[in-house]
Design an enzyme around this catalytic site. Structure first.
Site, PDB file in Angstrom:
ATOM      1  NE  ARG A 246     -19.272 -16.180 -24.670  1.00 23.13           N
ATOM      2  CZ  ARG A 246     -18.788 -15.857 -25.857  1.00 23.13           C
ATOM      3  NH1 ARG A 246     -18.303 -14.640 -26.073  1.00 23.13           N
ATOM      4  NH2 ARG A 246     -18.780 -16.740 -26.842  1.00 23.13           N
ATOM      5  CD  GLU A 275     -24.269 -11.593 -24.431  1.00 26.19           C
ATOM      6  OE1 GLU A 275     -23.447 -10.804 -23.941  1.00 26.19           O
ATOM      7  OE2 GLU A 275     -24.117 -12.135 -25.531  1.00 26.19           O
ATOM      8  CG  HIS A 293     -21.905 -10.877 -27.908  1.00 28.87           C
ATOM      9  ND1 HIS A 293     -22.085 -11.873 -26.980  1.00 28.87           N
ATOM     10  CD2 HIS A 293     -20.785 -11.233 -28.600  1.00 28.87           C
ATOM     11  CE1 HIS A 293     -21.137 -12.789 -27.093  1.00 28.87           C
ATOM     12  NE2 HIS A 293     -20.323 -12.422 -28.085  1.00 28.87           N
TER      13      HIS A 293
HETATM   14  C1  DGY Z   1     -17.653 -15.808 -30.252  1.00 30.36           C
HETATM   15  O1  DGY Z   1     -17.487 -16.219 -31.405  1.00 30.36           O
HETATM   16  O2  DGY Z   1     -17.483 -16.515 -29.253  1.00 30.36           O
HETATM   17  C2  DGY Z   1     -18.114 -14.409 -30.126  1.00 30.36           C
HETATM   18  O3  DGY Z   1     -18.189 -13.985 -28.822  1.00 30.36           O
HETATM   19  C3  DGY Z   1     -19.453 -14.274 -30.803  1.00 30.36           C
HETATM   20  O4  DGY Z   1     -20.400 -14.961 -30.059  1.00 30.36           O
END
Ligand code: DGY
Length: 328
Positions: A246, A275, A293
């Site tokens: 993240r 983001e 992402h």
């Molecule tokens: C998740 O599944 O957590 C990925 O980062 C996609 O958001």
């Protein structure tokens, strides 16, 4: 046991536009409000749309907090098609008896592929090289043109050795002959670590000894800016940093500075602190590969994630145990 009296219908919100054929599987048990235009609801709009719902299908873009839950007295289940749950206040859900489910496992290998792709792209400067060629700047061969760092045979430090971290370690060891160090909340079972040829170490050791560092840990407030100026300074000169966890895990200004100074060889980011907004300091930083992402974004995997989220919703709304509840 069904959650509503016979004759009355369950109501579900599908907060974004996701594969209509998969969502259709909810229609025999619920009245489904969809989002065909894929607009992201403001917090107020989400509250309004969820106020009379028994279930919600969400993505990582929808924030579920106490204020929203208080406006949704009928809500029984929140099913996110992500594996990460940092957009959901789990304690607030627990306190209100709302079940939370997520989508682990189905995205592991696809996400690990992408983590590795980002590592290769950053270390071997694929983004810069492609832009250079497209801009018509390639006029002659030269000995050090986009000379990057080797990935094969190098040491990879993986921070966060869950399912995705382990899948990356397998690629590193078996595909690229790398040495793998890892840092995690707790060490893996010895047999698991041995099978992965992965060595546990503290974060400082990992940063100091790795040629490439890849972040794959789940986000929690404790992980905020885990990699800041001090940690970047501990990394080897010329090392690569890749973040598929993240955005909040990395201090982006410090990262940009470490790239500008030349201390860091390269970096790859798939996730960003604000983001979809991207800190402008990143846009002007050198040797940095940026992607929006998309680590889990192959079509089969995104469909599998949506299917699992639907299966979880159906299970809870029909009074069965969810397939993949969020633990804890
Ligand atoms: C998740 O599944 O957590 C990925 O980062 C996609 O958001």
């Amino acid at each position: 046991m069904s959650l509503v009296a016979a004759g009355s219908l369950l109501r579900v919100l599908v907060a974004r536009a996701v594969f209509p054929d998969i969502i259709d599987a909810l229609r025999d048990i619920a009245d489904v409000e969809t989002t065909p235009d894929d607009a992201i609801s403001s917090p107020e709009a989400l509250r309004r749309r969820m106020a009379d719902k028994h279930g919600a299908f969400i993505t990582g873009s929808e924030r579920i907090d106490a204020a929203l839950l208080d406006a949704c007295p009928l809500l029984k289940v929140v099913s996110t098609m992500t594996v990460g749950v940092d957009h959901i206040d789990l304690a607030a859900c627990r306190a209100r008896g709302v079940t939370v489910t997520h989508a682990p496992d189905v995205l592991t290998e696809t996400t690990a592929d992408f983590g590795f792709a980002l590592l290769l792209a950053a270390a071997r400067r694929i983004g810069d090289a492609e832009r250079y060629l497209r801009a018509g700047q390639w006029t002659k061969w030269s000995v050090d043109l986009f000379a990057g760092a080797d990935v094969h045979g190098a040491t990879l430090g993986i921070v966060g050795m869950g399912r995705i971290g382990q899948a990356i370690a397998r690629r590193a060891v078996h595909g690229f002959g790398m040495r793998v160090l890892y840092h995690n909340r707790s060490p893996l079972q010895p047999a698991v670590a041995q099978a992965l040829h992965a060595t546990y170490c503290d974060l400082s050791t990992l940063l100091r000894d790795s040629h490439h560092v890849l972040l794959a840990l789940p986000y929690s407030p404790a992980a905020y800016h885990l990699i800041g100026a001090a940690q970047l300074a501990q990394m080897r000169r010329g090392a690569t940093l890749v973040n598929i966890a993240r955005g909040g895990v990395v201090d982006e200004a410090a990262l940009a500075q470490a790239l500008h100074s030349g201390h860091l060889g390269a970096a790859g980011l798939d996730v960003f602190e604000g983001e979809p907004a991207v800190n402008p300091v990143l846009l002007s930083a050198p040797r940095l590969v940026l992607t929006p992402h998309i680590a889990s974004s192959s079509l089969p995997t995104r469909r599998a994630m949506a299917q699992l989220a639907v299966d979880n919703l159906r299970a809870v709304l029909q009074g069965r145990a969810p397939l993949t509840p969020v633990q804890g």
